[in-house]
Design a protein around this motif. Structure first.
Motif, mmCIF file in Angstrom:
data_model
loop_
_atom_site.group_PDB
_atom_site.id
_atom_site.type_symbol
_atom_site.label_atom_id
_atom_site.label_comp_id
_atom_site.label_asym_id
_atom_site.label_seq_id
_atom_site.Cartn_x
_atom_site.Cartn_y
_atom_site.Cartn_z
ATOM 1 N N ARG A 174 -7.897 -15.532 -48.645
ATOM 2 C CA ARG A 174 -8.883 -16.247 -47.834
ATOM 3 C C ARG A 174 -9.017 -17.721 -48.211
ATOM 4 N N LEU A 175 -7.990 -18.300 -48.783
ATOM 5 C CA LEU A 175 -8.056 -19.685 -49.266
ATOM 6 C C LEU A 175 -6.772 -20.431 -48.931
ATOM 7 N N ALA A 176 -6.919 -21.695 -48.483
ATOM 8 C CA ALA A 176 -5.777 -22.586 -48.270
ATOM 9 C C ALA A 176 -6.098 -23.943 -48.881
ATOM 10 N N LEU A 177 -5.100 -24.545 -49.500
ATOM 11 C CA LEU A 177 -5.225 -25.878 -50.075
ATOM 12 C C LEU A 177 -4.657 -26.895 -49.095
ATOM 13 N N VAL A 178 -5.336 -28.030 -48.959
ATOM 14 C CA VAL A 178 -4.816 -29.119 -48.128
ATOM 15 C C VAL A 178 -4.955 -30.434 -48.890
ATOM 16 N N GLY A 179 -4.143 -31.413 -48.477
ATOM 17 C CA GLY A 179 -4.248 -32.751 -49.056
ATOM 18 C C GLY A 179 -3.994 -32.762 -50.544
ATOM 19 N N ASP A 180 -4.758 -33.594 -51.240
ATOM 20 C CA ASP A 180 -4.550 -33.762 -52.678
ATOM 21 C C ASP A 180 -4.847 -32.498 -53.478
ATOM 22 N N SER A 181 -5.557 -31.556 -52.919
ATOM 23 C CA SER A 181 -5.742 -30.278 -53.612
ATOM 24 C C SER A 181 -4.419 -29.534 -53.738
ATOM 25 N N ALA A 182 -3.495 -29.808 -52.812
ATOM 26 C CA ALA A 182 -2.193 -29.139 -52.816
ATOM 27 C C ALA A 182 -1.100 -29.995 -53.438
ATOM 28 N N HIS A 183 -1.206 -31.306 -53.310
ATOM 29 C CA HIS A 183 -0.127 -32.187 -53.752
ATOM 30 C C HIS A 183 -0.642 -33.604 -53.938
ATOM 31 N N GLY A 184 -0.008 -34.324 -54.832
ATOM 32 C CA GLY A 184 -0.279 -35.745 -55.018
ATOM 33 C C GLY A 184 1.011 -36.410 -55.442
ATOM 34 N N MET A 185 1.214 -37.653 -55.035
ATOM 35 C CA MET A 185 2.491 -38.286 -55.336
ATOM 36 C C MET A 185 2.306 -39.758 -55.658
ATOM 37 N N HIS A 186 3.390 -40.363 -56.149
ATOM 38 C CA HIS A 186 3.411 -41.785 -56.435
ATOM 39 C C HIS A 186 3.226 -42.548 -55.115
ATOM 40 N N PRO A 187 2.470 -43.656 -55.129
ATOM 41 C CA PRO A 187 2.230 -44.381 -53.870
ATOM 42 C C PRO A 187 3.390 -45.258 -53.431
#
Length: 410
Positions: free
Chosen positions: A301-314
């Motif tokens: 019952r849970l999905a990650l989106v955005g920075d909760s799922a991934h983060g990267m070099h700008p």
């Protein structure tokens, strides 16, 4: 329906299709798009949202790709921007060293490479105002802010209890809380982190000559230096954002320089003086840089989106835009399930979301990591190879246009 938590007594439980935790750009945009499809949405954030609408110019801005702009338009957010955005119509990619002219071998994307602007720059304060306005104007969304959520999930659904005493029953919970997502930690989803031992210096500069919608990505041994065109303000008719990468110690030292010395260091990294005289304006921000990715995007019952799922070099400006791509995928999959009367939080729905997003996101993360490592050094052999590579892409029109479309999110 929209609401803020002010009542001292707990009402009866609210029934919702989706509960979103986190009212940043990704969380709010997702809420608006799902509600537009007739779904009942609850969004919770620990911050009081209206005070986040800082009216003062502070130098921070978002680079919004063309695909992300279409999403914000569809969500009813773009039309609510209280100030002008600035189209990015040209992008020049160069290589060099501080204080020296850039290499004569470069890559440039121009109007012939796309049917629309590559993206747009919008001030952070403007986007926050538009997000809040759309959130409270979109039917079907209930807002609890400031408030905090305690979530219990099982195969049958999720129960969310807030610190104000509210109870929400939902079919699906979305974690849009940022890199340090408590819901991700609660679900014990492992995260792989890639430290860069770098910081990004973010500020704005007023300049003598107009930018004509051109953005610059100038690769330097310490990391990329980007100049991004911004819309004029009453005080600054010619204005650009700067994102400048340095090692941690150097970044903080540079950011604390006196005004003239700081301006001098920016000019040394521009590569040439095509913008004329530069004057730093607004605040200077320093952010540690790292990449990370969740080993999975879903749990019961849970999905990650955005920075909760991934983060990267700008380095390629894709962080927020990648979060918006998550939204496009999740909205397609969840609304299809909802339209056929299915369970929007069912395992097959969540598996479909992960299968669609995670492999593509990992490829983007790997690409940005490789770019940082290839361009972020002064090895003479690599310098020649990357300069020749930029020039080769610049000469091969179909390849150049393919890169442009990928960066645009189309």
């Amino acid at each position: 329906m929209t609401a803020n938590t002010t009542a001292s007594t707990a009402p009866e439980a609210l029934e919702a299709d989706v509960c979103i935790v986190g009212a940043g750009p990704v969380g709010v945009t997702l809420a608006c798009r799902l509600a537009q499809h007739g779904m009942k949405i609850v969004i919770i954030d620990r911050a009081d949202l209206p005070p986040m609408e800082n009216p003062a110019f502070d130098g921070r801005a978002y680079a919004i790709s063309a695909g992300s702009r279409h999403l914000l338009e569809d969500a009813g957010i773009w039309a609510r921007l209280p100030m002008q955005a600035c189209d990015i119509r040209e992008i020049r990619v160069t290589d060099g060293r501080p204080g020296r002219p850039p290499s004569r071998l470069f890559l440039e994307f121009g109007p012939d490479d796309a049917d629309e602007p590559f993206g747009a720059m919008i001030e952070a304060r403007a986007l926050r105002v538009a997000l809040n306005a759309a959130l409270y104007a979109t039917p079907g969304i209930t807002v609890f802010a400031p408030d905090e959520a305690r979530v219990t999930r099982n195969a049958d659904g999720a129960v969310i209890r807030t610190t104000s005493g509210r109870v929400i029953n939902a079919r699906l919970v979305i974690a849009a809380e940022g890199r340090r997502s408590p819901l991700r930690e609660q679900a014990r989803i492992p995260v792989t982190r890639l430290p860069y031992n770098q910081c990004g210096i973010i500020c704005a500069v007023a300049h003598e000559r107009p930018h004509e919608g051109r953005a610059l990505e100038h690769f330097l041994p310490a990391g990329p230096f980007a100049q991004l065109p911004m819309a004029p303000t009453p005080d600054y008719p010619n204005l650009s954002a700067v994102v400048w990468t340095e090692s941690e110690k150097v970044a903080y030292r540079q950011a604390e320089l006196p005004h003239e010395a700081f301006a001098h260091e920016i000019r040394r990294r521009m590569g040439d003086d095509w913008l004329g005289a530069l004057t730093p304006v607004g605040r200077r921000w320093v952010y540690p840089l790292s990449a990370q990715y969740a080993q999975r995007y879903v749990d019961t019952r849970l999905a990650l989106v955005g920075d909760s799922a991934h983060g990267m070099h700008p380095i390629a400006g894709q962080g927020l835009n990648l979060g918006f791509r998550d939204i496009v995928a999740l909205v397609d999959i969840v609304t299809e399930a909802h339209a056929r009367g299915g369970d929007v939080g069912a395992p097959d729905v969540l598996r479909a979301y992960q299968a669609r997003c995670r492999p593509a996101n990992l490829l983007m993360l790997a690409a940005t990591d490789m770019l940082e490592r290839v361009f972020g050094n002064d090895n003479p052999v690599l310098r020649v190879a990357r300069d020749v590579g930029l020039a080769a892409i610049n000469r091969i029109t179909p390849l150049r246009r393919g890169f442009a479309r990928q960066a645009m999110g189309l």
